[in-house]
Write an enzyme that holds these catalytic residues in place. Structure first.
Site, PDB file in Angstrom:
ATOM      1  N   SER A 174      40.774 -61.068 -53.604  1.00 55.65           N
ATOM      2  CA  SER A 174      41.576 -60.558 -52.828  1.00 55.65           C
ATOM      3  C   SER A 174      41.799 -61.881 -52.201  1.00 55.65           C
ATOM      4  O   SER A 174      40.361 -62.348 -51.428  1.00 55.65           O
ATOM      5  CB  SER A 174      41.013 -59.310 -52.328  1.00 55.65           C
ATOM      6  OG  SER A 174      41.886 -59.038 -50.847  1.00 55.65           O
TER       7      SER A 174
ATOM      8  N   ASN B 261      45.691 -59.991 -60.075  1.00 53.84           N
ATOM      9  CA  ASN B 261      45.768 -58.944 -58.469  1.00 53.84           C
ATOM     10  C   ASN B 261      47.067 -59.660 -57.977  1.00 53.84           C
ATOM     11  O   ASN B 261      47.970 -59.973 -58.665  1.00 53.84           O
ATOM     12  CB  ASN B 261      44.255 -59.611 -57.804  1.00 53.84           C
ATOM     13  CG  ASN B 261      43.947 -59.379 -56.549  1.00 53.84           C
ATOM     14  OD1 ASN B 261      44.421 -58.473 -55.530  1.00 53.84           O
ATOM     15  ND2 ASN B 261      42.285 -58.615 -56.362  1.00 53.84           N
TER      16      ASN B 261
ATOM     17  N   PHE C  77      40.122 -55.052 -47.765  1.00 52.22           N
ATOM     18  CA  PHE C  77      38.717 -53.905 -47.863  1.00 52.22           C
ATOM     19  C   PHE C  77      38.574 -52.511 -47.084  1.00 52.22           C
ATOM     20  O   PHE C  77      37.033 -52.230 -47.005  1.00 52.22           O
ATOM     21  CB  PHE C  77      37.504 -54.986 -47.930  1.00 52.22           C
ATOM     22  CG  PHE C  77      37.910 -55.774 -49.330  1.00 52.22           C
ATOM     23  CD1 PHE C  77      38.828 -56.245 -50.774  1.00 52.22           C
ATOM     24  CD2 PHE C  77      36.695 -56.483 -50.267  1.00 52.22           C
ATOM     25  CE1 PHE C  77      38.439 -56.896 -51.867  1.00 52.22           C
ATOM     26  CE2 PHE C  77      36.901 -57.055 -51.312  1.00 52.22           C
ATOM     27  CZ  PHE C  77      37.761 -56.978 -51.937  1.00 52.22           C
TER      28      PHE C  77
ATOM     29  N   ASN D  52      50.423 -57.140 -48.687  1.00 54.51           N
ATOM     30  CA  ASN D  52      49.667 -56.894 -47.380  1.00 54.51           C
ATOM     31  C   ASN D  52      47.966 -58.054 -47.287  1.00 54.51           C
ATOM     32  O   ASN D  52      47.796 -58.108 -47.913  1.00 54.51           O
ATOM     33  CB  ASN D  52      48.780 -55.251 -48.627  1.00 54.51           C
ATOM     34  CG  ASN D  52      48.138 -55.658 -49.204  1.00 54.51           C
ATOM     35  OD1 ASN D  52      46.397 -55.452 -49.194  1.00 54.51           O
ATOM     36  ND2 ASN D  52      47.997 -55.902 -50.564  1.00 54.51           N
TER      37      ASN D  52
ATOM     38  N   LYS E  47      38.502 -59.325 -62.336  1.00 56.94           N
ATOM     39  CA  LYS E  47      39.983 -59.102 -61.551  1.00 56.94           C
ATOM     40  C   LYS E  47      40.202 -60.692 -61.017  1.00 56.94           C
ATOM     41  O   LYS E  47      39.240 -61.181 -60.364  1.00 56.94           O
ATOM     42  CB  LYS E  47      40.140 -57.912 -60.881  1.00 56.94           C
ATOM     43  CG  LYS E  47      41.770 -58.289 -60.678  1.00 56.94           C
ATOM     44  CD  LYS E  47      42.117 -56.269 -59.638  1.00 56.94           C
ATOM     45  CE  LYS E  47      43.182 -56.402 -59.701  1.00 56.94           C
ATOM     46  NZ  LYS E  47      43.861 -55.005 -59.034  1.00 56.94           N
TER      47      LYS E  47
ATOM     48  N   ASN F 230      42.425 -61.659 -49.029  1.00 54.47           N
ATOM     49  CA  ASN F 230      42.179 -61.028 -47.400  1.00 54.47           C
ATOM     50  C   ASN F 230      41.119 -60.803 -47.121  1.00 54.47           C
ATOM     51  O   ASN F 230      40.711 -60.285 -46.217  1.00 54.47           O
ATOM     52  CB  ASN F 230      42.929 -59.638 -47.538  1.00 54.47           C
ATOM     53  CG  ASN F 230      44.687 -59.223 -48.016  1.00 54.47           C
ATOM     54  OD1 ASN F 230      45.120 -60.483 -47.451  1.00 54.47           O
ATOM     55  ND2 ASN F 230      45.043 -58.684 -48.929  1.00 54.47           N
ATOM     56  N   THR F 231      39.557 -61.219 -48.013  1.00 52.76           N
ATOM     57  CA  THR F 231      38.843 -60.962 -47.320  1.00 52.76           C
ATOM     58  C   THR F 231      38.995 -63.114 -47.259  1.00 52.76           C
ATOM     59  O   THR F 231      38.285 -63.237 -48.532  1.00 52.76           O
ATOM     60  CB  THR F 231      37.721 -60.314 -48.190  1.00 52.76           C
ATOM     61  OG1 THR F 231      37.890 -59.607 -48.257  1.00 52.76           O
ATOM     62  CG2 THR F 231      36.604 -60.913 -47.908  1.00 52.76           C
TER      63      THR F 231
END
Length: 345
Positions: free
Chosen positions: A184, A251, A119, A115, A222, A186-187
């Protein structure tokens, strides 16, 4: 039964299937007798399952990982599936749409998901109202609700701590515990905040806010599964210096180890965090390393828990609590029940 349902869900776009499932569950549990039956079927009650960490009483050690219920819209429905705690988010101060679609991909042969959601969430105000609605409706609920907080994509790293502080203060009286998400993939540049100096700055700032509250809330961190041993040791130093309440390990990963797709198929999917079965061993390695270095810090184990056996292994290697996400998608909600039944023994 779930295998039949999964067959049809897997014919759908992954993100559409995700929301269709949650919306259907929400409708189902609103029907009084059906909601009661679902809860009775999936809930395992036993004193042996109860756990107490960072001042909170968990009715069982199996939680829902952040990412599945980003906006706290489905707490009531998900609480019927036997979880001891539910973590919502990741929440940012302002609403944001996340990355362009498609951004969620199944890798069925490896029981994995990739994925790059980014966010996507409705913002802290909506999340606050949704949790408040649940708490007002269920004032005696023993369900622990954690809130995973992050920064908006447009917020520069130099002032990222302001986003975390905003979320913390705005959601303070709604959350049982908070999770700082700097891991994460993805940012853009978010993982740079895992470095020792910026991470300490964020957590010290949150703890400074926390100490002036009537009842300070547990703050957890995390972390990514891609950190080196040296970086993990730095994390443990930060835990000690900032008085963090716990660590969530881990994560999603940027690694593609364990994926059997051809290179052109991976290139077609593109960037994103990998979760599911290929993450099982690397997440467990992180847990084991942290526990060997620190025997006291509470650890929530997450990553590649696809069976009750996986959950038990996480706890044998040092996790105190566990969380599931991708395992639910491949195994169905009975996974929570199976884990609790095994741990009860």
């Amino acid at each position: 039964m779930y295998k039949i349902l999964r067959f049809f869900l897997f014919l759908m776009d992954p993100e559409e299937a995700h929301y269709a499932t949650l919306k259907s569950l929400k409708i189902l549990v609103k029907i009084p007798i059906l909601g009661w039956l679902v809860k009775q079927f999936y809930t395992v009650k036993n004193k042996k399952l109860e756990k107490q960490f960072f001042g909170l009483q968990f009715r069982n050690p199996v939680g829902l990982a952040a990412g599945l219920d980003k906006n706290a819209e489905y707490i009531e429905a998900l609480s019927c599936l036997g979880f001891g705690f539910i973590e919502v988010g990741t929440v940012t101060p302002l609403p944001q749409e996340g990355n362009p679609k498609p951004r969620l991909f199944r890798v069925k042969q490896d029981r994995a998901i990739i994925n790059r959601m980014g966010f996507n969430n409705a913002g802290m105000e909506v999340v606050r109202n949704n949790i408040l609605e649940y708490r007002n409706k269920h004032p005696k609920s023993s369900l622990i609700i954690g809130v995973n907080i992050g920064k908006n994509k447009v917020t520069p790293n130099e002032i990222a701590k302001e986003d975390y502080i905003q979320c913390f203060n705005h959601l303070y009286d709604m959350a049982d515990y908070f999770v700082v998400n700097v891991s994460s993939p993805n940012t853009p540049d978010l993982r740079a905040l895992q470095e020792k100096e910026p991470l300490q700055d964020i957590i010290f700032s949150l703890q400074n806010q926390n100490k002036y509250k009537d009842k300070p809330k547990p703050i957890l961190l995390k972390i990514a599964p891609d950190l080196s041993k040296e970086q993990l040791n730095d994390i443990l130093e930060i835990v000690d210096s900032t008085n963090l309440s716990g660590i969530i390990a881990t994560n999603t990963t940027i690694s593609r180890d364990g994926i059997t797709l051809y290179e052109d198929e991976l290139n077609e999917i593109g960037n994103g965090g990998l979760s599911g079965e290929p993450l099982t061993d690397s997440a467990t390695f992180v847990i084991e390393h942290l526990r060997n270095k620190n025997h006291e810090i509470p650890i929530i184990g997450v990553g590649g828990i696809m069976s009750a056996k996986n959950a038990k292994e996480k706890m044998q290697f040092g996790a105190d609590l566990v969380q599931v996400y991708t395992g639910l998608i491949y195994e169905g909600p009975s996974l929570v029940k199976k884990i609790n039944k095994l741990l009860k023994k």
